[in-house]
Design a protein around this motif. Sequence first.
Motif, PDB file in Angstrom:
ATOM      1  N   ARG A  95      -7.939  -9.390 -12.306  1.00 23.51           N
ATOM      2  CA  ARG A  95      -7.623  -8.171 -13.043  1.00 23.51           C
ATOM      3  C   ARG A  95      -8.686  -7.093 -12.843  1.00 23.51           C
ATOM      4  N   PRO A  96      -9.968  -7.399 -12.996  1.00 24.40           N
ATOM      5  CA  PRO A  96     -10.953  -6.345 -12.747  1.00 24.40           C
ATOM      6  C   PRO A  96     -11.027  -5.956 -11.272  1.00 24.40           C
ATOM      7  N   VAL A  97     -10.661  -6.872 -10.377  1.00 24.60           N
ATOM      8  CA  VAL A  97     -10.687  -6.576  -8.946  1.00 24.60           C
ATOM      9  C   VAL A  97      -9.656  -5.497  -8.630  1.00 24.60           C
ATOM     10  N   ILE A  98      -8.467  -5.600  -9.202  1.00 27.11           N
ATOM     11  CA  ILE A  98      -7.422  -4.618  -8.938  1.00 27.11           C
ATOM     12  C   ILE A  98      -7.864  -3.242  -9.427  1.00 27.11           C
ATOM     13  N   VAL A  99      -8.471  -3.189 -10.587  1.00 17.43           N
ATOM     14  CA  VAL A  99      -8.976  -1.920 -11.114  1.00 17.43           C
ATOM     15  C   VAL A  99     -10.035  -1.357 -10.181  1.00 17.43           C
ATOM     16  N   ARG A 100     -10.922  -2.232  -9.711  1.00 11.44           N
ATOM     17  CA  ARG A 100     -11.968  -1.777  -8.790  1.00 11.44           C
ATOM     18  C   ARG A 100     -11.384  -1.299  -7.473  1.00 11.44           C
ATOM     19  N   VAL A 101     -10.323  -1.958  -6.986  1.00 14.46           N
ATOM     20  CA  VAL A 101      -9.693  -1.536  -5.731  1.00 14.46           C
ATOM     21  C   VAL A 101      -9.113  -0.132  -5.895  1.00 14.46           C
ATOM     22  N   ASP A 117       2.237   6.694  -0.708  1.00 14.79           N
ATOM     23  CA  ASP A 117       2.760   5.337  -0.917  1.00 14.79           C
ATOM     24  C   ASP A 117       1.658   4.328  -0.616  1.00 14.79           C
ATOM     25  N   LEU A 118       1.525   3.344  -1.497  1.00 17.92           N
ATOM     26  CA  LEU A 118       0.584   2.236  -1.300  1.00 17.92           C
ATOM     27  C   LEU A 118       1.364   0.935  -1.444  1.00 17.92           C
ATOM     28  N   GLN A 119       1.171   0.018  -0.502  1.00 18.73           N
ATOM     29  CA  GLN A 119       1.810  -1.299  -0.592  1.00 18.73           C
ATOM     30  C   GLN A 119       0.778  -2.348  -0.204  1.00 18.73           C
ATOM     31  N   LYS A 120       0.757  -3.425  -0.977  1.00 17.61           N
ATOM     32  CA  LYS A 120      -0.199  -4.491  -0.699  1.00 17.61           C
ATOM     33  C   LYS A 120       0.564  -5.760  -0.341  1.00 17.61           C
ATOM     34  N   LYS A 121       0.211  -6.337   0.781  1.00 15.03           N
ATOM     35  CA  LYS A 121       0.770  -7.610   1.221  1.00 15.03           C
ATOM     36  C   LYS A 121      -0.397  -8.511   1.570  1.00 15.03           C
ATOM     37  N   GLY A 122      -0.604  -9.510   0.736  1.00  8.21           N
ATOM     38  CA  GLY A 122      -1.764 -10.381   0.933  1.00  8.21           C
ATOM     39  C   GLY A 122      -3.027  -9.591   0.671  1.00  8.21           C
ATOM     40  N   GLU A 123      -3.897  -9.524   1.654  1.00  7.96           N
ATOM     41  CA  GLU A 123      -5.149  -8.777   1.527  1.00  7.96           C
ATOM     42  C   GLU A 123      -5.087  -7.450   2.271  1.00  7.96           C
ATOM     43  N   THR A 124      -3.919  -7.096   2.808  1.00  9.29           N
ATOM     44  CA  THR A 124      -3.770  -5.855   3.563  1.00  9.29           C
ATOM     45  C   THR A 124      -3.072  -4.809   2.704  1.00  9.29           C
ATOM     46  N   ILE A 125      -3.632  -3.598   2.702  1.00  5.14           N
ATOM     47  CA  ILE A 125      -3.045  -2.487   1.957  1.00  5.14           C
ATOM     48  C   ILE A 125      -2.498  -1.490   2.976  1.00  5.14           C
ATOM     49  N   ALA A 126      -1.189  -1.217   2.895  1.00  9.02           N
ATOM     50  CA  ALA A 126      -0.552  -0.228   3.763  1.00  9.02           C
ATOM     51  C   ALA A 126      -0.513   1.090   3.002  1.00  9.02           C
ATOM     52  N   ILE A 127      -1.030   2.132   3.625  1.00  8.87           N
ATOM     53  CA  ILE A 127      -1.152   3.436   2.981  1.00  8.87           C
ATOM     54  C   ILE A 127      -0.357   4.462   3.785  1.00  8.87           C
ATOM     55  N   GLN A 128       0.462   5.235   3.079  1.00 11.78           N
ATOM     56  CA  GLN A 128       1.119   6.399   3.668  1.00 11.78           C
ATOM     57  C   GLN A 128       0.603   7.605   2.906  1.00 11.78           C
ATOM     58  N   SER A 169      -0.362  16.811   8.023  1.00  8.98           N
ATOM     59  CA  SER A 169      -0.116  15.674   8.907  1.00  8.98           C
ATOM     60  C   SER A 169       0.224  14.467   8.041  1.00  8.98           C
ATOM     61  N   GLN A 170       1.306  13.828   8.407  1.00 10.08           N
ATOM     62  CA  GLN A 170       1.698  12.605   7.698  1.00 10.08           C
ATOM     63  C   GLN A 170       1.102  11.433   8.474  1.00 10.08           C
ATOM     64  N   PHE A 171       0.515  10.458   7.775  1.00 10.33           N
ATOM     65  CA  PHE A 171      -0.132   9.338   8.463  1.00 10.33           C
ATOM     66  C   PHE A 171       0.239   8.012   7.798  1.00 10.33           C
ATOM     67  N   ASN A 172       0.149   6.959   8.610  1.00 14.36           N
ATOM     68  CA  ASN A 172       0.309   5.569   8.151  1.00 14.36           C
ATOM     69  C   ASN A 172      -0.960   4.832   8.537  1.00 14.36           C
ATOM     70  N   LEU A 173      -1.525   4.145   7.576  1.00 14.03           N
ATOM     71  CA  LEU A 173      -2.820   3.505   7.765  1.00 14.03           C
ATOM     72  C   LEU A 173      -2.774   2.154   7.059  1.00 14.03           C
ATOM     73  N   SER A 174      -3.422   1.179   7.637  1.00 14.85           N
ATOM     74  CA  SER A 174      -3.569  -0.104   6.940  1.00 14.85           C
ATOM     75  C   SER A 174      -5.048  -0.464   6.905  1.00 14.85           C
ATOM     76  N   VAL A 175      -5.437  -1.105   5.814  1.00 15.13           N
ATOM     77  CA  VAL A 175      -6.833  -1.482   5.632  1.00 15.13           C
ATOM     78  C   VAL A 175      -6.866  -2.839   4.939  1.00 15.13           C
ATOM     79  N   ASN A 176      -7.847  -3.667   5.280  1.00 18.85           N
ATOM     80  CA  ASN A 176      -7.995  -4.974   4.645  1.00 18.85           C
ATOM     81  C   ASN A 176      -8.888  -4.852   3.425  1.00 18.85           C
ATOM     82  N   GLN A 177      -8.435  -5.442   2.329  1.00 21.21           N
ATOM     83  CA  GLN A 177      -9.222  -5.420   1.105  1.00 21.21           C
ATOM     84  C   GLN A 177     -10.085  -6.666   1.062  1.00 21.21           C
ATOM     85  N   GLN A 178     -11.329  -6.523   0.661  1.00 16.86           N
ATOM     86  CA  GLN A 178     -12.242  -7.653   0.515  1.00 16.86           C
ATOM     87  C   GLN A 178     -12.987  -7.497  -0.800  1.00 16.86           C
ATOM     88  N   THR A 179     -13.350  -8.588  -1.382  1.00 14.66           N
ATOM     89  CA  THR A 179     -14.121  -8.546  -2.625  1.00 14.66           C
ATOM     90  C   THR A 179     -15.577  -8.754  -2.258  1.00 14.66           C
TER      91      THR A 179
END
Length: 188
Positions: A95-101, A117-128, A169-179
């Motif tokens: 719970r605190p991790v999500i707030v920190r993210v 748009d933000l979508q999280k699948k596993g540890e990857t966050i897809a950002i538009q 400019s419209q962009f699509n980006l993905s980033v890995n989340q780590q604690t």
Amino acid sequence: MARINLRPWREELRAEKQQQFVVVLLGTVILAAGLTFLWKSDMESRIAYQESRNAYIQTATSQLDSQIKEIENLRRKRDELLARMRVIQDLQGKRPVIVRVFDELVRTLPEGLFYSDLQKKGETIAIQGMAESNSRISALMRRFDESAWFNEPNLTNVAAADGARAGYSQFNLSVNQQTPEPEVEEGK
């Protein structure tokens, strides 16, 4: 010479012996029947005793089977409860991790850029999102690299926006989340 008739005496002796034979024969038959009756009664009582023991074993076995089923049900319920407890503990821990993210997503956001748009699948966050220029997207990627909460930003698409957002400019980006590892205080 005198005439002595021994026939009646022999016949009486023979009749007496025949009568003794019949008595002994009847006694033997009665004794054999009695012994057979006693043997049969003993066997029947032994069979009845064994059948009662078998019935007791079957009853005890059925009781043990029902107890085993109950134990299996209790174990299954315990495992389900433990799984629920683990999920709840994981949620409590994250719970605190999500707030920190989310906080870190806001901190890394440069001026002139916003997320649509933000979508999280596993540890990857897809950002538009939309950016005023490509340099703002580059600044976002550098900030993700510098962040302790994100790594490996991957830009997959940059295109000019249409309609009301012309000039963006419209962009699509993905980033890995780590604690990140918790900081260790010195002096302790």
